[in-house]
Design an enzyme around this catalytic site. Structure first.
Site, PDB file in Angstrom:
ATOM      1  N   LYS A   1       0.828  -1.198   0.000  1.00 37.97           N
ATOM      2  CA  LYS A   1       0.000   0.000   0.000  1.00 37.97           C
ATOM      3  C   LYS A   1       0.871   1.260   0.000  1.00 37.97           C
ATOM      4  CE  LYS A   1      -3.719  -2.077   2.788  1.00 37.97           C
ATOM      5  NZ  LYS A   1      -4.876  -1.849   1.907  1.00 37.97           N
TER       6      LYS A   1
ATOM      7  N   ARG B   1     -10.306 -11.607   1.853  1.00 41.15           N
ATOM      8  CA  ARG B   1     -11.152 -12.675   1.300  1.00 41.15           C
ATOM      9  C   ARG B   1     -10.445 -14.018   1.331  1.00 41.15           C
ATOM     10  NH1 ARG B   1     -11.560  -9.275  -4.121  1.00 41.15           N
ATOM     11  NH2 ARG B   1     -11.269  -7.701  -2.501  1.00 41.15           N
TER      12      ARG B   1
END
Length: 503
Positions: free
Chosen positions: A267, A341
């Site tokens: 990020k 996920r």
């Protein structure tokens, strides 16, 4: 913080010994002949106070009133939302004053109003202290809710108990959400879960699985995310037994990424510190169990928390790698920053062994959900209409709203890949929906809902911190699932608000 509920009308409040008295006043209310009533009548006549929601008028040592500080707080039409707004404003206004004991005078014992007042007082006075060398303590120590008569007080007891338990759960979730990652590792999160099961009276059991046990289960997707970190993963299993064993449980699955760098797909540095909040789904499950221990509802609940860090090092998962989930499905990892996920899918497969009546996963899953819904509603995705409606109603009742999003099969087209059964990301378009479609592949054997709380789990900027959401929503939902005869939580799931358009 200590909350009390007592019978107290306006005349009695004039003699109440407290550091501050907040008088909640509706626009249509008729002032009485007591000292407080005279103050309200004079303020209205002069135009200084009209009772509109959020309006405050401060009085210092008014005649014939024992409390040195009195705040008239407008609640407009008297709705739960208006009560929450008024109490938040009043407690905020008193925050710099030496107020340890506060009395909130409610015009009625309306259940949603009582709950709103308790939750607002707790939220407005909350202070995080764990990692401060010289922490400023929480000034407000006791809040007394005064309701007009004994019958009203008796009727409000259940709602009051629900509200105080919700506060305990929300603040437990906030505590773990706010802790920095080095003070909230997977191992420490497991300790927090164990603390909830330390008393037999809680009806909670806790089991913590480490890397060896998780490997035996075949949770290859979960393990792949954790492999780049020095911190070992933990898989936390909480069980609350409030009903007969024959009653199928509700399973709550909380994303527990205790810090998310994005992995190899790293990020940007700006605001990466906020990725300590990436375990707020797990924190909400812990908070819900904290409240269940107090409420003792007649329902069985299982909490599953896959906890690990997502870090970049020589062992870390790489873009293009293919991993095998517990379900046997293979996954091509196109972006290691879509790791939530990957841990949730194995937890959802594990949930099958409990033969649940419903499974709800809670996760700070996608920035796309923040773009779609901002910071007001959590995103709700569900393969079951009845479950979705129950969660929507619970959110409205708790003033912890969610908004149902689509799950059309066409959204799954972008998850197709030549190299595995499914890819972990599609394109940018509809990112929150395609993430939910990925999770849906692992939920065929039970009614399932997914709450994307990326926009509601924490606040940025000057008010930076965990919100404790959606503990209130989850508790209201679980209360509605309770077996008949559970007196302690009756009426908690009633919704006074209107249903959002298009939900």
């Amino acid at each position: 913080m200590d909350f009390q509920l007592k019978t107290l009308d306006a005349a009695g409040a004039c003699t109440e010994k407290t550091d501050a008295l907040v008088v909640l006043t509706a626009e249509a209310a008729r002032p009485g002949a007591d000292a407080l009533g005279r103050c309200i009548a004079q303020a209205r006549k002069s135009g200084d106070f009209d009772g509109k929601a959020g309006k405050l008028l401060a009085l210092y040592r008014p005649a014939d009133v024992a409390a040195p500080r009195v705040l008239l707080a407008g609640i407009g039409d008297g709705s739960a939302r208006a009560v929450r707004q008024a109490v938040a404003a009043a407690v905020g206004a008193l925050r710099s004053a030496p107020v340890r004991r506060l009395c909130l005078l409610l015009p009625t014992a309306d259940g949603p109003g009582v709950q709103a007042a308790v939750l607002a007082a707790a939220e407005a006075s909350y202070v995080y202290t764990t990692t401060k060398s010289k922490p400023e303590p929480r000034r407000l120590e006791r809040v007394t809710l005064g309701v007009p008569d004994a019958a009203s007080a008796a009727a409000a007891r259940a709602d009051f108990a629900c509200a105080t338990a919700t506060v305990a759960g929300v603040e437990f979730a906030k505590e773990w959400g706010n802790r920095p990652a080095n003070h909230a590792t997977p191992a420490l999160l497991a300790q927090a879960a164990r603390s909830l099961a330390s008393s037999k009276a809680s009806r909670i059991q806790c089991q913590v699985l480490g890397p060896r046990e998780v490997a035996k289960l075949g949770m290859g997707s979960f393990m792949a995310v954790a492999q780049g970190s020095e911190q070992e993963l933990r898989f936390i299993v909480l069980q609350y037994s409030g009903a007969a064993r024959s009653e199928a449980p509700v399973v709550l699955v909380g994303k527990g990424i205790t810090f998310d760098t994005g992995g190899i797909s790293i990020k940007p540095a700006a605001e990466m510190d906020e990725m300590k909040f990436d375990m707020c789904g797990a924190a909400s499950v812990l908070g819900t169990f904290r409240a269940l221990a107090e409420l003792q509802p007649a329902v069985n609940v299982v909490g599953l928390i896959p906890a690990c860090e997502n870090m970049p090092d020589g062992r870390a998962l790489k873009p293009g790698d293919v991993v095998t989930s517990m379900s046997g499905q293979t996954i091509e990892v196109l972006n290691t920053d879509a790791e939530g996920r990957l841990v949730l899918c194995d937890a959802l497969t594990y949930a099958e062994r409990f033969k649940p009546r419903a499974v709800v996963d809670i996760a700070t899953l996608t920035g796309a959900c923040v773009i779609a819904l901002g910071h007001v509603h959590s995103g709700l995705f569900s393969s079951d209409d009845a479950l979705a409606e129950a969660l929507l109603a619970a959110g409205r009742a708790a003033q912890d709203p969610c908004w149902r999003m689509p799950l059309d099969d066409e959204y799954a087209e972008g998850l197709k890949t030549h190299f595995a059964d499914v890819a972990n990301v599609a394109g940018r378009a509809g990112g929150a929906v395609t993430a939910a479609k990925f999770l849906q592949r692992f939920t065929a054997r039970f009614p399932w809902a997914h709450l994307d709380i990326a926009g509601s789990a924490w606040k940025s900027g000057a008010a930076k911190g965990s919100t404790g959401r959606p503990v209130g929503l989850l508790l209201n939902y679980l209360a509605a699932q309770a077996v008949p005869g559970s007196v302690a939580i009756k009426n908690i799931a009633k919704s006074p608000a209107k249903k959002p358009r298009g939900a």
